[in-house]
Design a protein around this motif. Structure first.
Motif, mmCIF file in Angstrom:
data_model
loop_
_atom_site.group_PDB
_atom_site.id
_atom_site.type_symbol
_atom_site.label_atom_id
_atom_site.label_comp_id
_atom_site.label_asym_id
_atom_site.label_seq_id
_atom_site.Cartn_x
_atom_site.Cartn_y
_atom_site.Cartn_z
ATOM 1 N N GLU A 146 0.825 -1.196 0.000
ATOM 2 C CA GLU A 146 0.000 0.000 0.000
ATOM 3 C C GLU A 146 0.862 1.250 0.000
ATOM 4 O O GLU A 146 2.003 1.241 0.399
ATOM 5 C CB GLU A 146 -0.901 0.040 1.248
ATOM 6 C CG GLU A 146 -2.085 -0.897 1.139
ATOM 7 C CD GLU A 146 -1.755 -2.287 1.624
ATOM 8 O OE1 GLU A 146 -0.550 -2.589 1.740
ATOM 9 O OE2 GLU A 146 -2.691 -3.061 1.871
ATOM 10 N N MET A 198 -8.366 10.681 -9.408
ATOM 11 C CA MET A 198 -7.632 9.416 -9.374
ATOM 12 C C MET A 198 -6.404 9.634 -8.499
ATOM 13 O O MET A 198 -5.635 10.568 -8.742
ATOM 14 C CB MET A 198 -7.206 9.027 -10.790
ATOM 15 C CG MET A 198 -8.382 8.922 -11.737
ATOM 16 S SD MET A 198 -7.921 8.512 -13.429
ATOM 17 C CE MET A 198 -7.093 9.977 -13.933
ATOM 18 N N VAL A 254 -2.995 8.338 -7.531
ATOM 19 C CA VAL A 254 -1.954 7.393 -7.950
ATOM 20 C C VAL A 254 -0.722 7.639 -7.094
ATOM 21 O O VAL A 254 -0.188 8.751 -7.081
ATOM 22 C CB VAL A 254 -1.619 7.571 -9.439
ATOM 23 C CG1 VAL A 254 -0.565 6.578 -9.875
ATOM 24 C CG2 VAL A 254 -2.881 7.440 -10.280
ATOM 25 N N SER A 292 -9.524 5.088 -13.539
ATOM 26 C CA SER A 292 -8.430 4.347 -12.908
ATOM 27 C C SER A 292 -8.944 2.988 -12.466
ATOM 28 O O SER A 292 -10.126 2.834 -12.143
ATOM 29 C CB SER A 292 -7.880 5.116 -11.708
ATOM 30 O OG SER A 292 -8.886 5.231 -10.731
ATOM 31 N N THR A 307 -7.822 -0.388 -9.875
ATOM 32 C CA THR A 307 -6.904 -0.693 -8.779
ATOM 33 C C THR A 307 -6.165 -1.986 -9.092
ATOM 34 O O THR A 307 -6.792 -3.023 -9.292
ATOM 35 C CB THR A 307 -7.674 -0.828 -7.456
ATOM 36 O OG1 THR A 307 -8.389 0.385 -7.264
ATOM 37 C CG2 THR A 307 -6.723 -1.030 -6.290
ATOM 38 N N HIS A 345 -2.720 -2.699 -5.086
ATOM 39 C CA HIS A 345 -2.840 -1.705 -4.008
ATOM 40 C C HIS A 345 -2.620 -0.263 -4.429
ATOM 41 O O HIS A 345 -2.239 0.556 -3.609
ATOM 42 C CB HIS A 345 -1.875 -2.022 -2.855
ATOM 43 C CG HIS A 345 -1.978 -3.427 -2.377
ATOM 44 N ND1 HIS A 345 -3.093 -3.927 -1.754
ATOM 45 C CD2 HIS A 345 -1.113 -4.464 -2.448
ATOM 46 C CE1 HIS A 345 -2.902 -5.197 -1.465
ATOM 47 N NE2 HIS A 345 -1.715 -5.544 -1.883
ATOM 48 N N ASP A 346 -2.786 0.043 -5.709
ATOM 49 C CA ASP A 346 -2.689 1.453 -6.092
ATOM 50 C C ASP A 346 -3.581 1.647 -7.309
ATOM 51 O O ASP A 346 -3.889 0.692 -8.027
ATOM 52 C CB ASP A 346 -1.227 1.809 -6.442
ATOM 53 C CG ASP A 346 -0.976 3.322 -6.390
ATOM 54 O OD1 ASP A 346 -1.936 4.076 -6.119
ATOM 55 O OD2 ASP A 346 0.170 3.738 -6.620
ATOM 56 N N GLU A 347 -3.993 2.899 -7.511
ATOM 57 C CA GLU A 347 -4.800 3.177 -8.695
ATOM 58 C C GLU A 347 -3.880 3.302 -9.904
ATOM 59 O O GLU A 347 -2.786 3.835 -9.806
ATOM 60 C CB GLU A 347 -5.612 4.463 -8.502
ATOM 61 C CG GLU A 347 -6.759 4.291 -7.524
ATOM 62 C CD GLU A 347 -7.684 5.504 -7.468
ATOM 63 O OE1 GLU A 347 -8.013 6.068 -8.525
ATOM 64 O OE2 GLU A 347 -8.059 5.895 -6.359
ATOM 65 N N ARG A 348 -4.360 2.788 -11.033
ATOM 66 C CA ARG A 348 -3.581 2.849 -12.280
ATOM 67 C C ARG A 348 -4.453 3.522 -13.332
ATOM 68 O O ARG A 348 -5.624 3.201 -13.459
ATOM 69 C CB ARG A 348 -3.215 1.452 -12.767
ATOM 70 C CG ARG A 348 -2.716 0.504 -11.690
ATOM 71 C CD ARG A 348 -1.303 0.807 -11.273
ATOM 72 N NE ARG A 348 -0.867 -0.056 -10.164
ATOM 73 C CZ ARG A 348 0.218 0.168 -9.467
ATOM 74 N NH1 ARG A 348 0.981 1.215 -9.744
ATOM 75 N NH2 ARG A 348 0.564 -0.626 -8.476
ATOM 76 N N ASN A 403 -2.735 -7.563 -15.408
ATOM 77 C CA ASN A 403 -3.263 -7.258 -14.065
ATOM 78 C C ASN A 403 -3.178 -8.470 -13.151
ATOM 79 O O ASN A 403 -2.761 -8.363 -12.000
ATOM 80 C CB ASN A 403 -4.728 -6.829 -14.142
ATOM 81 C CG ASN A 403 -4.897 -5.484 -14.805
ATOM 82 O OD1 ASN A 403 -3.922 -4.912 -15.270
ATOM 83 N ND2 ASN A 403 -6.106 -4.987 -14.871
ATOM 84 N N GLU A 412 -1.105 -8.652 -9.723
ATOM 85 C CA GLU A 412 -1.878 -8.713 -8.485
ATOM 86 C C GLU A 412 -1.504 -9.950 -7.665
ATOM 87 O O GLU A 412 -1.340 -9.876 -6.462
ATOM 88 C CB GLU A 412 -3.364 -8.775 -8.884
ATOM 89 C CG GLU A 412 -4.340 -8.464 -7.816
ATOM 90 C CD GLU A 412 -4.406 -6.996 -7.444
ATOM 91 O OE1 GLU A 412 -4.061 -6.727 -6.288
ATOM 92 O OE2 GLU A 412 -4.773 -6.137 -8.255
#
Length: 1489
Positions: A246, A730, A732, A764, A766, A769-772, A1437, A1441
């Motif tokens: 995170e 968003m 990021v 965006s 997720t 653990h982060d927005e893309r 993804n 992930e």
């Protein structure tokens, strides 16, 4: 204008904002917050459409466009080519003009945009481009740029990628095991053409030819990734696997700007004055004007030619509204049971080109005291988001929909003429409001007109970021107060409504109407100003001096400022005064938030701020200079509304007041805002009942505030500035970016016309653990692949330079394919949903995970191992029991095994031929299940004698000579094998070449014959001809075959005497196999090992002459060969032989045979099990009716050299449970090269156990047991029970030290049936010798072990075995030579493949392999090629992930391309060679940046 139809004295207002204009602006349009009648339900989405005005915007007068071009010019300096994706031709053709569908122009769905395609741009006030570019280069952009880009320039002068590719050479990277160019790609049951040296894996590193397209591209990708990356990777790794990725673990940037201002103070608007003759409610106002001035015009609507279509007067509005009110209350349902009572909700469904009918219905509802819920007209196509609208109607309890005649006729009808129920909608009664359809109210009936109170007046719908639809309730008092705040006096007003369809034909229509009617107020959006600019040249007689207010409804959008400036620039000469331009801000929850008013003092310039993008991303206001590239210029939207109090609070967490130089969410305290979200008390509390607090925590007011959903700040002089919307926010890596800003940047990239009608969506997702950030754009129908790729590369660079953020995925879709809102804009949440589920069908995709993902855990550094002294205490290793286990001791078992007294299998056969001559040992089945042939003990003995005689006579062979047996699976192979033993020769079983695929399968046969030094080849007549055929001579040198003996006609006589070996340790046969990594090796099996092996299996499976065993395996190597050829002779049981190839003709063959022969024990391979699971899935009922019964099966063992495939064995068990198969019967065995069978479930002993381990720990070579279903858990099933006579220990593969219980290490085995070494041509056995005789580095250093090359662990369970001892379970994790070392961690391909297969229903199979530190993922696509590109983001993804790995290349291929060997194992190295030699004919290859 609906309720605010009366602003100032007889004022003419041009509202060219009929409902569709709200297309995608989430702002409420207006000075009059709900212009146009139908506006109430204005659709509010992130403005991703109609932004195209900025793209056409004077490329020189728009500061932002210049900034983008300048940023791109900087990148041009660094010539860095990005490999262009490879695409199959069929895929390219598909997405060009064929995919283009003309926009739908029906009244309810007017397409946004469209106008001004290809129009020339104006050059007023241009700053020369060169000036900008040189300034950008010398001054330096505020951000360093990412490496994910091709060279590109402002005018499309980018060097052609093809040239770059042609000049790129593959560097010999030291660590890259580039594959052998000799390899061939084979879809058949696999065989190999690797030179024999490849027994040494090191020799794999030969250089790949530069001509190869694929490897050149990969090399280019590798070079790209070597470029310096933007933020240094913030690397951390928590040893306890709580690898928290995170954002809070990322050290904040020490240079990030922080707010320094004082705490802000809430700003109050001017007080609302009390006017004495002010009507007490909106209905009362309508009554007043309807009776006093019935002839005064209220609303004029236009037709598509710009002629007035209809004038609605105040008198008509009043009388018709009464009629509608009467009919709603009294003509629906019965007198006793009216359908609609006061307070009920009804839907208003009117097209946006009929504002008059909408207005009448709206006021009819107000007079009837029912609550209107305005929505768009649903069309035949499945409207994006229409289901959620239906959900809102259902939750509001709507049962009646009011609509117009024309609209009613246009709705989709069922076969009987009724209107069908739309998906997700409640059952509705459609009620037409035209006067001719309504009854006249009785003379004595009159609506009850009350003073405005807190009852709900109407419900406006709002679509959230996630696509859900909420109903905002507005009370009658809020309605009235809102009008008062906007107008101060309440007089009749005449609204001229200009429909969207007219604007499409004539973009100047609104300006012409302003002139014609001498309008004082015009209400427009930025786009309308832009269109007018583009089209105004032909007009002479334009005069805008009558305008007192030009209300810019979307004035709070950061990019509206360019439209305002340019419009003023051009029309100032036509009488437009600068102070007339009045941007405003509005939101669904707070109605009109702020509006700029015309000032008398024209010298006082409006407020504007040039803000640093970098500062904004940290939520801080930093004024910058316009020369900088990454700035955002915002204009004020005026001051706080009269009677309201406004403050700015932190967007997340507690609503605490911001500092004066901090961006936050605007909150308003006023009577004139929405009241609640209908039926949602929790969300209402968080939005409409907010109590902002000061830094001390005390609330600043006793009255609740409403969150507006707008981000901004209050500047000097109480001016309100809006910098974005909460919905478009968003976050990021802890920095905030606004979707609108990124859209604007993308649209300013040359060529600006690339994006079809400016249709771009930015959102965006997720991942890890982060927005893309994801950008999806519709490309013009005529764009080429090259155009698309150039444009994409530039967009990446521009966004990187200006916003200092990486784009995770950029996808282009064919024109007109993104889901639309009912008003023609892009439906954002639906687009995002399609992207996430892999149904977007893009025609081009560019992923840049390497630049964006900066929160991967730190690569692992291996720790030096602990030395022996501190570790070993008796049988404990660092406090744990040493991981060792053994099967039953062969010496201790007392049984009446007669075969034990013979040292050689050939003797056992002779003994059986004498004692039980007629006992059937082998039965071969045909594909129809009939017995093709069978062999008794005597027949086999006689046949073997004849073959031995032939070998001696015709072949002139000596004892010890090697003979290659090239037979199809069957009885001839068995007879030939024993014939060799009788003649003293060493047999080698070889899979025959495939007649349909000689070119790829014959070289393997030839290689095994040569490598094994076979003195002759024995085969059948058919294969003998094949080996010397014309086709064969094209693949190999047929003259180089050793003598070929055909056993179809055998000599009549038997040999003078049968050979008896002098020493049981001499060679019995050679076991040749190709490993999944492409290594061919022959293992030497002695007579002792062969007999011990047969005895071990006999004891484990309790095999006796009275038993039948069904075998559906390939008989060429490993346990398959032993079960097919050897075990029956040793144990005397009958083997029912089923060649696996016959199952392709008849998938039920194996199971029908098991049922028919009442078999208790059966053996198969994973490929057979998969064939049955897939091929018979739907036939279980018909098989049951044919009498298939599997209830007698006691053991069904999958013969494998890999980790058990739990998913497959479980689905097989479940599928055939109804046919009597007991789930505990299905189990697996485990064998490898050095020992063909280490574990096999057998008949007695506890059921195989399953444990769940943490996949993250496994990567670090550790075992951590977790509960089922916990995150990152991986199920591992025990590989069967350890065979009698087998000892196992788990050792560290590097240090060779013993490991403790439940520790991951290499499985070592000691037993009598181990192979005795590799048979190699060159005699270079030193290299592999430790595979067969290794010793531990400490502890028991005497025992000689064979190393299996597989990682696994032993675990003592609570179960007990037959002897009462606690049962030790062996869990196999995977092969060491298949495992991939990436980022210092060990990954097993199967784990990544499992994750990938789960991502999309169209992925049938997947294989992964590493290449120069890049992970390559190959997926087989079942379905249309159009889905190929959907898989790229999904695969990337999923791997990120679940495995914390960045995929380098995604290859989409047809079904059957991934080569699989006879054991059902993927040949990944083969696939790699085929990919690098460009032999896969992929549908699509994506190179992730």
């Amino acid at each position: 204008m609906s309720q605010y139809c009366k602003i100032t004295e007889g004022l003419e207002v041009v509202a060219w904002l009929s409902s569709h204009t709200l297309t995608t602006i989430s702002q409420r349009d207006s000075s009059h917050p709900r212009h146009c009648k139908h506006q109430l339900g204005g659709q509010r989405l992130v403005n991703t459409d109609s932004l195209h005005f900025i793209s056409r915007f004077f490329s020189s007068s728009d500061v932002h466009t210049e900034a983008v071009q300048a940023a791109l010019a900087k990148h041009k300096e660094r010539k860095m080519a990005v490999p262009m994706p490879s695409k199959r031709r069929s895929l390219v053709v598909q997405t060009s003009m064929d995919a283009y569908t003309p926009p739908d122009t029906s009244s309810g769905s007017e397409e946004e945009g469209g106008q001004g395609e290809g129009t020339p741009t104006s050059s007023q006030g241009s700053v020369s481009m060169e000036h900008w570019i040189s300034r950008a280069i010398h001054q330096g952009s505020t951000t360093s740029s990412s490496s994910s880009s091709t060279q590109s320039g402002g005018s499309g002068a980018a060097g052609r990628l093809a040239d770059v590719l042609a000049q790129t050479h593959v560097g010999k990277s030291g660590n890259s095991p580039s594959p052998s160019s000799a390899s061939t790609y084979i879809p058949q049951p696999v065989t190999l053409t690797l030179p024999a040296m490849l027994l040494n894996p090191a020799s794999l590193a030969c250089v790949f030819p530069v001509s190869s397209r694929v490897s050149a591209k990969i090399q280019q990708l590798v070079n790209t990734l070597k470029q310096p990356r933007r933020p240094p990777l913030r690397e951390f790794f928590v040893d306890d696997f709580e690898e928290l990725l995170e954002g809070e673990f990322q050290q904040p940037d020490p240079n990030q700007p922080r707010p320094e201002g004082a705490q802000m103070v809430a700003i109050r608007g001017e007080p609302l004055g009390v006017v004495t003759n002010w009507p007490p409610s909106l209905e009362a106002a309508l009554q007043r004007w309807g009776t006093i001035s019935p002839k005064a015009p209220c609303l004029t609507t236009m037709d598509t030619n710009g002629k007035p279509l209809y004038v609605l007067t105040y008198g008509k509005l009043w009388s018709r509204s009464i009629k509608v009110a009467y009919n709603i209350l009294h003509k629906l349902g019965t007198k006793q049971e009216p359908m609609v009572r006061p307070g009920d909700r009804v839907a208003l469904v009117f097209p946006n080109n009929d504002p008059a009918a909408f207005m009448v219905a709206f006021y009819g509802c107000l007079l009837a005291e029912v609550v209107p819920v305005p929505i768009e007209v649903p069309l035949t196509r499945k409207d994006a988001g229409s289901q959620q609208i239906g959900f809102l109607l259902g939750s509001c309890g709507v049962t009646v929909a009011l609509t117009s005649d024309a609209c009613h006729k246009g709705l989709p009808k069922g076969p009987t003429g009724e209107i069908p129920q739309f998906k997700g909608w409640p059952k509705l009664l459609w009620f037409v409001t035209e006067s001719k359809h309504l009854s006249k109210p009785p003379r004595d009936w009159f609506p009850h007109i009350k003073d405005a109170n807190n009852d709900t007046a109407y419900i406006e719908y709002k679509t959230c970021k996630d696509g859900s639809v909420l109903g905002v309730t507005v009370t009658r008092i809020a309605l009235l107060t809102h009008c008062q705040a906007l107008t101060h006096v309440m007089n009749m007003m005449h609204v001229i409504s200009i429909p969207y369809s007219l604007m499409k034909v004539n973009p100047l229509s609104w300006i012409q109407k302003v002139c014609q009617y001498k309008a004082k107020v015009a209400c427009v959006k930025s786009r309308d100003m832009h269109w007018a600019l583009v089209a105004h040249r032909d007009q002479r007689d334009i005069n805008l001096s009558s305008l007192r207010m030009l209300v810019v409804a979307d004035g709070s959008n950061p990019w509206s400022i360019s439209s305002c400036d340019a419009f003023l620039n051009v029309f100032q000469s036509k009488g437009l005064r600068p102070e007339v331009i009045c941007p405003c801000a509005s939101s669904a929850e707070a109605l009109t938030v702020a509006i700029r008013r015309p000032t008398d003092d024209s010298n006082q310039p409006p407020g504007r701020g040039v803000l640093s993008m970098q500062g904004l991303s940290y939520g801080v206001i930093r004024v910058d200079s316009e020369e900088r590239l990454s700035v955002l210029t915002v204009q004020d939207v005026g001051t706080v509304m009269p009677g309201a109090l406004m403050c700015v609070v932190k967007p997340e967490g507690v609503p605490q007041l911001c500092r004066t130089d901090e961006i936050g969410e605007l909150c308003v305290c006023s009577i004139a805002t929405g009241m609640s979200y209908y039926g949602l008390s929790g969300m209402t509390k968080n939005t409409f009942e907010v109590f902002p607090t000061s830094s001390s925590g005390a609330p600043i007011s006793e009255y609740p505030f409403t969150r507006t959903g707008l981000l901004g700040f209050i500047g000097p002089g109480g001016l309100v500035f809006v910098s974005g919307k909460m919905d478009g926010l968003m976050v990021v890596s802890g920095r905030r970016h606004n979707a609108d800003d990124i859209v604007a940047t993308a649209l300013a990239v040359e060529p600006m016309k690339f994006v079809y009608r400016g249709r771009i969506a930015v959102f965006s997702v997720t991942v890890l653990h982060d927005e893309r950030i994801v950008v999806v754009a519709e490309q013009r129908p005529d764009s080429t692949e090259e155009d698309s790729f150039q444009w994409m590369s530039r967009v990446l660079q521009a966004i990187d330079s200006i916003h200092n953020v990486g784009v995770f995925c950029l996808a282009l879709v064919p024109a007109n394919t993104l889901p639309k809102t009912p008003l023609g804009g892009i439906h954002l949440s639906e687009t995002k949903q399609l992207f996430l589920e892999g149904s977007l069908h893009p025609c081009n995709v560019l992923m840049c995970p390497h630049t964006c993902v900066t929160n991967l855990p730190k690569p692992r550094q291996k720790q030096p191992e602990i030395g022996p002294a501190s570790v070993m205490v008796g049988n404990l290793v660092s406090g744990k029991r040493i991981a060792q286990a053994s099967g039953r001791d062969l010496g201790q078992i007392e049984d009446n095994d007669q075969a034990r007294k013979f040292l050689f299998l050939s003797e056992v056969l002779q003994w059986r031929a004498q004692t039980t001559p007629d006992h059937v040992l082998f039965t071969l089945l045909s594909s129809k299940g009939a017995v093709l042939s069978s062999l008794t003990c005597l027949q086999l003995h006689k046949r073997a004698e004849k073959i031995a005689a032939m070998l001696m006579e015709r072949g002139h062979l000596q004892d010890g000579d090697h003979v290659a047996l090239v037979y199809p699976p069957g009885i001839d192979l068995i007879a030939a094998f024993y014939g060799c033993l009788y003649a003293g020769c060493v047999p080698i079983t070889v899979r025959p070449p495939h007649p349909q695929n000689i070119a790829t399968t014959l070289p393997t046969v030839k290689m095994i014959v040569e490598v094994s030094r076979s003195a002759c080849v024995m085969t059948s007549q058919v294969i003998s001809k094949l080996l010397k055929s014309k086709e064969a001579s094209a693949a190999v040198d047929v003259r180089a075959w050793p003598p070929v003996l055909d056993t179809d006609d055998l000599p009549k006589k038997k040999p003078p005497q049968l050979y008896k070996p002098s020493n049981p340790d001499t060679l019995a046969y050679l076991d040749f196999s190709v490993s999944t990594t492409g290594m061919l090796a022959g293992v030497k099996m002695s007579h002792t090992a062969t007999s011990a092996f047969c005895r071990s299996i006999k004891l484990q499976c309790e095999l006796y002459p009275s038993r039948e065993v069904a075998i559906c395996l390939d008989p060429y190597c490993g346990l398959g060969f032993v079960l097919w050829c050897l075990c029956s002779v040793y144990s005397g049981h009958q083997s029912i032989l089923i060649p696996p190839s016959e199952l392709e003709v008849n998938p039920a063959l194996w199971l029908l045979a098991v049922s028919q022969f009442r078999v208790r024990d059966t053996f198969c391979s994973y490929s057979v099990m998969e064939l049955c699971t897939k091929g018979l899935g739907l036939q279980t009922e018909s098989l049951k009716s044919r009498g298939l019964d599997l209830s007698r099966v006691r053991t069904c063992v999958v013969v494998a050299e890999e980790r058990p495939r739990i998913a497959l064995t479980q689905s097989f068990s479940k599928l055939f449970k109804d046919l009597g198969l007991h789930p505990r019967a299905v189990s697996t065995s485990f064998g490898c090269r050095v020992n063909l069978a280490i574990c096999l479930q057998g008949t007695s002993g506890p059921d195989p156990t399953t444990v769940y381990v943490d996949m993250r720990a496994l990567r670090h070579d550790r075992v951590r047991l977790v509960e089922r279903g916990s995150p990152h858990s991986l199920p591992l099933m025990e590989s069967g029970k350890i065979l009698p006579g087998v000892r196992i220990i788990i050792a560290n593969p590097e240090t060779k030290g013993p490991l403790g219980d439940s520790h991951l290490g290499e499985i070592w085995v000691h037993c009598a049936h181990n192979g005795s070494g590799y048979f190699t041509v060159y005699g270079d056995e030193a290299l592999q010798s430790d595979h067969f005789n290794s010793r531990l580095s400490f502890g028991d250093t005497q025992t000689v072990w064979a190393r299996t090359g597989y990682l696994g662990f032993l675990r003592r369970t609570e179960l007990t075995d037959a002897s009462g001892e606690r049962h030790d379970a062996l869990y196999v994790v995977g092969a060491l030579d298949e495992a991939m070392e990436l980022r210092g961690m060990r990954y097993h391909p199967i784990d990544i493949e499992t994750s990938v297969i789960r991502t999309h229903k169209s992925i049938m199979e997947c294989a992964v392999f590493p290449w120069t530190n890049l992970l390559v993922v190959v997926v087989e696509l079942e379905g249309s090629e159009q889905e190929a590109l959907d898989l790229v983001p999904l695969v990337t993804n999923a791997v990120l992930e679940e495995h914390y790995l960045i995929v380098g290349v995604v290859v989409v291929v047809d079904i059957g391309v991934i080569p699989i060997n006879s054991r059902g194992e993927k040949q990944r190295m083969h696939l790699r060679d085929g990919f690098l030699a460009d032999q896969l004919d992929p549908i699509y290859v994506a190179y992730n940046m």
